[in-house]
Motif scaffolding. Structure first.
Motif, mmCIF file in Angstrom:
data_model
loop_
_atom_site.group_PDB
_atom_site.id
_atom_site.type_symbol
_atom_site.label_atom_id
_atom_site.label_comp_id
_atom_site.label_asym_id
_atom_site.label_seq_id
_atom_site.Cartn_x
_atom_site.Cartn_y
_atom_site.Cartn_z
ATOM 1 N N SER A 99 11.675 -3.374 22.795
ATOM 2 C CA SER A 99 12.233 -2.051 23.039
ATOM 3 C C SER A 99 12.217 -1.226 21.752
ATOM 4 O O SER A 99 12.617 -1.705 20.693
ATOM 5 N N GLY A 100 11.740 -0.016 21.874
ATOM 6 C CA GLY A 100 11.678 0.876 20.725
ATOM 7 C C GLY A 100 10.344 0.894 20.019
ATOM 8 O O GLY A 100 10.137 1.693 19.102
ATOM 9 N N PHE A 101 9.442 0.030 20.427
ATOM 10 C CA PHE A 101 8.101 -0.037 19.831
ATOM 11 C C PHE A 101 7.063 0.144 20.926
ATOM 12 O O PHE A 101 7.187 -0.446 21.998
ATOM 13 N N VAL A 102 6.065 0.982 20.650
ATOM 14 C CA VAL A 102 5.054 1.282 21.663
ATOM 15 C C VAL A 102 3.663 1.052 21.115
ATOM 16 O O VAL A 102 3.422 1.152 19.899
ATOM 17 N N ILE A 103 2.749 0.820 22.033
ATOM 18 C CA ILE A 103 1.382 0.467 21.653
ATOM 19 C C ILE A 103 0.676 1.604 20.934
ATOM 20 O O ILE A 103 -0.121 1.365 20.033
ATOM 21 N N ASP A 104 0.964 2.833 21.303
ATOM 22 C CA ASP A 104 0.290 3.962 20.652
ATOM 23 C C ASP A 104 0.637 4.051 19.174
ATOM 24 O O ASP A 104 -0.177 4.481 18.369
ATOM 25 N N LYS A 105 1.827 3.657 18.834
ATOM 26 C CA LYS A 105 2.286 3.727 17.448
ATOM 27 C C LYS A 105 1.905 2.448 16.674
ATOM 28 O O LYS A 105 1.554 2.511 15.498
ATOM 29 N N PHE A 106 1.975 1.323 17.343
ATOM 30 C CA PHE A 106 1.729 0.032 16.686
ATOM 31 C C PHE A 106 0.702 -0.784 17.476
ATOM 32 O O PHE A 106 1.027 -1.851 18.011
ATOM 33 N N PRO A 107 -0.526 -0.338 17.552
ATOM 34 C CA PRO A 107 -1.524 -1.141 18.262
ATOM 35 C C PRO A 107 -1.750 -2.479 17.568
ATOM 36 O O PRO A 107 -1.809 -2.556 16.343
ATOM 37 N N VAL B 203 -0.330 0.602 11.931
ATOM 38 C CA VAL B 203 0.762 1.574 11.947
ATOM 39 C C VAL B 203 0.095 2.939 11.981
ATOM 40 O O VAL B 203 -0.588 3.328 11.015
ATOM 41 N N SER B 204 0.255 3.634 13.092
ATOM 42 C CA SER B 204 -0.492 4.862 13.335
ATOM 43 C C SER B 204 0.320 6.099 12.985
ATOM 44 O O SER B 204 1.553 6.115 13.092
ATOM 45 N N ASN B 205 -0.422 7.144 12.559
ATOM 46 C CA ASN B 205 0.208 8.445 12.305
ATOM 47 C C ASN B 205 1.521 8.269 11.543
ATOM 48 O O ASN B 205 2.594 8.640 12.004
ATOM 49 N N ASP C 35 0.845 -1.186 0.000
ATOM 50 C CA ASP C 35 0.000 0.000 0.000
ATOM 51 C C ASP C 35 0.887 1.244 0.000
ATOM 52 O O ASP C 35 2.030 1.197 0.472
ATOM 53 N N ILE C 36 0.332 2.292 -0.541
ATOM 54 C CA ILE C 36 0.997 3.597 -0.512
ATOM 55 C C ILE C 36 0.115 4.508 0.315
ATOM 56 O O ILE C 36 -1.085 4.640 0.037
ATOM 57 N N CYS C 37 0.696 5.110 1.333
ATOM 58 C CA CYS C 37 -0.096 5.871 2.296
ATOM 59 C C CYS C 37 0.428 7.294 2.415
ATOM 60 O O CYS C 37 1.592 7.572 2.134
ATOM 61 N N GLN C 38 -0.438 8.164 2.853
ATOM 62 C CA GLN C 38 -0.073 9.546 3.070
ATOM 63 C C GLN C 38 0.417 9.734 4.497
ATOM 64 O O GLN C 38 -0.057 9.085 5.439
ATOM 65 N N ARG C 39 1.343 10.622 4.650
ATOM 66 C CA ARG C 39 1.842 10.979 5.990
ATOM 67 C C ARG C 39 0.700 11.352 6.913
ATOM 68 O O ARG C 39 -0.242 12.040 6.503
ATOM 69 N N GLY C 40 0.750 10.876 8.147
ATOM 70 C CA GLY C 40 -0.256 11.228 9.130
ATOM 71 C C GLY C 40 -1.446 10.287 9.202
ATOM 72 O O GLY C 40 -2.239 10.352 10.148
ATOM 73 N N THR C 41 -1.566 9.414 8.238
ATOM 74 C CA THR C 41 -2.677 8.470 8.253
ATOM 75 C C THR C 41 -2.267 7.186 8.973
ATOM 76 O O THR C 41 -1.111 7.008 9.350
ATOM 77 N N SER C 42 -3.227 6.305 9.164
ATOM 78 C CA SER C 42 -2.971 5.019 9.820
ATOM 79 C C SER C 42 -3.413 3.895 8.892
ATOM 80 O O SER C 42 -4.346 4.066 8.096
#
Lengths: 110, 115
Positions: free
Chosen positions: B59-67, B80-82, B11-18
């Motif tokens: 380490s280095g990965f968080v739930i808010d970014k990668f639920p 993959v968020s934001n 997929d090709i995604c725009q910055r800021g999307t999830s």
């Protein structure tokens, strides 16, 4: 987790036997040694797993010395289709947190 | 053995999307994991997907970014968020069918490009 060290790349001619050695000096008593193969644009694929001595399947052989601080993956008579990245992994019980090292990029030359 | 299907494959995604990646296994499995692989690089473990509970992140990965969700023994999702261009990568789902030092099966991966 035991860290693994393997050559970054290797070249081999078709029909030759290829041996890729992996060092894992800090291997734990419960750890197994597993090798995976990855082709471009594909996920890794299990090749072989062993604990000690020698293991052989239809694809490869795995040699593990008595001290288990290293292992050697042997691919008999490689063909062009064996060109891939080969990963050596040392896993604790339950394959919790299986960690991939740098891998060895094998290029088979006609 | 287990066959793992991932969607989307790319997929090709725009910055800021999830974007949410789905992973379906054709049989019940004990363990499921999510990896990231940059082109030409090795695989990096993101997290272990735990059935019915929160994922365990490296380490280095968080739930808010990668639920991550894992509602049952055969299905998991990674979001993959934001997204930023730095998130452009291949994301791989893997699964194991038995406890102990067994074989891990991998999906074909989901190639994300963030513009």
């Amino acid at each position: 987790l035991a860290k693994t060290t393997q050559p970054i790349s290797m070249d081999s001619y078709e029909g030759q036997e290829v041996n890729i050695t992996c060092s894992h000096n800090n291997i734990a008593t419960n750890d197994y040694i597993t090798w995976y193969q990855q082709f471009p644009s594909q996920g890794p694929r299990f090749i072989i797993q062993g604990y000690k001595t020698k293991v052989t399947n239809e694809v490869a052989s795995l040699f593990i010395p008595a001290d288990r601080k290293s292992s050697t993956l042997s691919l008999p008579r490689v063909s062009l289709s064996d060109t891939a990245v080969y990963y050596c992994l040392v896993g604790d019980g339950g394959y919790q947190k299986v960690t991939f090292g740098t891998g060895t990029k094998l290029q088979v030359i006609p | 053995s287990a066959v793992i299907s991932q969607k989307p494959s790319r997929d090709i995604c725009q910055r800021g999307t999830s974007l949410t990646i789905q992973c379906q296994v054709d049989s019940q499995v004990t363990m499921m994991f999510w990896y990231r692989q940059q082109p030409g690089q090795s695989l990096t473990l993101i997290a272990t997907a735990n059935q019915g509970s929160e994922a365990t992140y490296e380490s280095g990965f968080v739930i808010d970014k990668f639920p991550i969700s894992r509602p049952n023994l055969t299905f998991s999702t990674l979001t993959v968020s934001n997204m930023s261009p730095e998130d452009s990568s291949i994301y791989l789902c893997s699964a194991g069918t038995a406890p102990g030092n067994g074989e891990l099966f991998f999906g074909e991966g989901s190639r994300l490009t963030v513009l």
